[in-house]
Design a protein around this motif. Structure first.
Motif, PDB file in Angstrom:
ATOM      1  N   ILE A   7      56.737   6.667  21.755  1.00  0.00           N
ATOM      2  CA  ILE A   7      57.004   5.979  20.484  1.00  0.00           C
ATOM      3  C   ILE A   7      58.239   6.587  19.820  1.00  0.00           C
ATOM      4  CG2 ILE A   7      56.141   5.521  18.160  1.00  0.00           C
ATOM      5  CD1 ILE A   7      53.286   5.431  19.461  1.00  0.00           C
ATOM      6  N   LEU A  52      58.200   8.223  13.632  1.00  0.00           N
ATOM      7  CA  LEU A  52      56.745   8.254  13.748  1.00  0.00           C
ATOM      8  C   LEU A  52      56.222   9.306  12.781  1.00  0.00           C
ATOM      9  CD1 LEU A  52      54.163   7.311  15.206  1.00  0.00           C
ATOM     10  CD2 LEU A  52      54.577   9.137  16.872  1.00  0.00           C
ATOM     11  N   TYR A 101      50.376   9.759  14.580  1.00  0.00           N
ATOM     12  CA  TYR A 101      49.692   8.987  15.617  1.00  0.00           C
ATOM     13  C   TYR A 101      48.333   9.632  15.816  1.00  0.00           C
ATOM     14  CZ  TYR A 101      48.339   6.735  19.915  1.00  0.00           C
ATOM     15  OH  TYR A 101      47.642   6.024  20.861  1.00  0.00           O
ATOM     16  N   ALA A 117      49.355   4.126  15.034  1.00  0.00           N
ATOM     17  CA  ALA A 117      50.693   4.694  14.886  1.00  0.00           C
ATOM     18  C   ALA A 117      51.224   4.310  13.515  1.00  0.00           C
ATOM     19  CB  ALA A 117      51.620   4.169  15.969  1.00  0.00           C
ATOM     20  N   GLU A 152      57.142  -2.980  15.245  1.00  0.00           N
ATOM     21  CA  GLU A 152      55.823  -3.118  15.862  1.00  0.00           C
ATOM     22  C   GLU A 152      55.951  -3.501  17.330  1.00  0.00           C
ATOM     23  OE1 GLU A 152      53.509  -5.883  13.568  1.00  0.00           O
ATOM     24  OE2 GLU A 152      53.875  -4.803  11.714  1.00  0.00           O
ATOM     25  N   VAL A 185      57.105  -0.512  19.465  1.00  0.00           N
ATOM     26  CA  VAL A 185      56.022   0.466  19.663  1.00  0.00           C
ATOM     27  C   VAL A 185      55.019  -0.059  20.686  1.00  0.00           C
ATOM     28  CG1 VAL A 185      54.050   1.609  18.555  1.00  0.00           C
ATOM     29  CG2 VAL A 185      56.286   1.567  17.404  1.00  0.00           C
ATOM     30  N   ARG A 186      54.624  -1.313  20.554  1.00  0.00           N
ATOM     31  CA  ARG A 186      53.626  -1.879  21.485  1.00  0.00           C
ATOM     32  C   ARG A 186      54.168  -1.983  22.917  1.00  0.00           C
ATOM     33  NH1 ARG A 186      49.264  -3.097  18.717  1.00  0.00           N
ATOM     34  NH2 ARG A 186      49.394  -3.728  16.542  1.00  0.00           N
ATOM     35  N   VAL A 228      48.102   1.562  21.930  1.00  0.00           N
ATOM     36  CA  VAL A 228      48.014   1.657  20.467  1.00  0.00           C
ATOM     37  C   VAL A 228      47.215   0.466  19.941  1.00  0.00           C
ATOM     38  CG1 VAL A 228      49.360   1.542  18.327  1.00  0.00           C
ATOM     39  CG2 VAL A 228      50.142   2.967  20.223  1.00  0.00           C
ATOM     40  N   VAL A 231      49.645  -0.697  14.579  1.00  0.00           N
ATOM     41  CA  VAL A 231      50.924  -0.131  14.159  1.00  0.00           C
ATOM     42  C   VAL A 231      51.066  -0.402  12.667  1.00  0.00           C
ATOM     43  CG1 VAL A 231      53.430  -0.138  14.450  1.00  0.00           C
ATOM     44  CG2 VAL A 231      51.954  -0.593  16.427  1.00  0.00           C
TER      45      VAL A 231
END
Length: 173
Positions: A102, A117, A120, A125, A141, A144-145, A151, A154
């Motif tokens: 991330i 970040l 987490y 996250a 988002e 990150v995914r 995760v 987010v």
């Protein structure tokens, strides 16, 4: 006497490999086809899905065996390749933990989006973005995914930017 010929390594494109855009298009198409296959409830779809799952399992085992033999330099090269990194995630073989992945992808968003970040934990996250960023939360988002599909949530929070007040404005007259 045997002669060894050493060639200069070709770029992936020169070797006939897919570029990043084609990789993303193929993965998006694959996701759509698999989602459609999962939604169907007939016996043929179920059999097809089980065949795909078995194939993925076999390829995952083969990939794990390759990684068992990889030194740290090769591992870094593999992780840096977007398609290979995605494959490592699919098979739960990625050497970097979620937070590391991330942080790396958030750093890649700069200078368009300044994000970090903040936390987490428990599959959540929390990402803090610069308050001056003009983008919505969706690109953050999605990024990150893409690198951490495990995760669950987010959360994107805006960092407030303190207003600048000139010293002359607050001095007594």
């Amino acid at each position: 006497m045997m002669t060894t010929v050493t060639e200069t390594p070709k770029t992936p494109e020169a070797a006939g490999r897919w570029d990043e855009d084609r990789i993303r298009a193929k993965l998006t198409g694959l996701d759509a086809v698999l989602a459609e296959l999962m939604e169907r409830a007939d016996a043929e779809s179920s059999t097809a899905f089980e065949a795909v799952r078995a194939l993925v399992d076999v390829y995952g085992e083969a990939l794990a065996r390759i990684l068992d033999r990889a030194d740290s330099a090769l591992m870094e090269t593999l992780v840096a390749d977007e398609l290979v990194s995605h494959l490592l995630l699919v098979h739960d073989l990625h050497p970097d933990d979620s937070a590391t992945r991330i942080r790396r992808v958030l750093a890649e968003l700069a200078p368009h989006v300044e994000a970090e970040l903040a936390e987490y934990a428990d599959g959540v996250a929390t990402v803090v973005v610069d308050g001056a960023a003009r983008t919505g939360t969706v690109p953050v988002e999605d990024a990150v995914r893409a690198v951490a599909p495990e995760v669950d949530e987010v959360r994107v929070e805006r960092r407030s930017t303190p207003a600048f007040v000139p010293l002359t404005a607050v001095r007594a007259r």
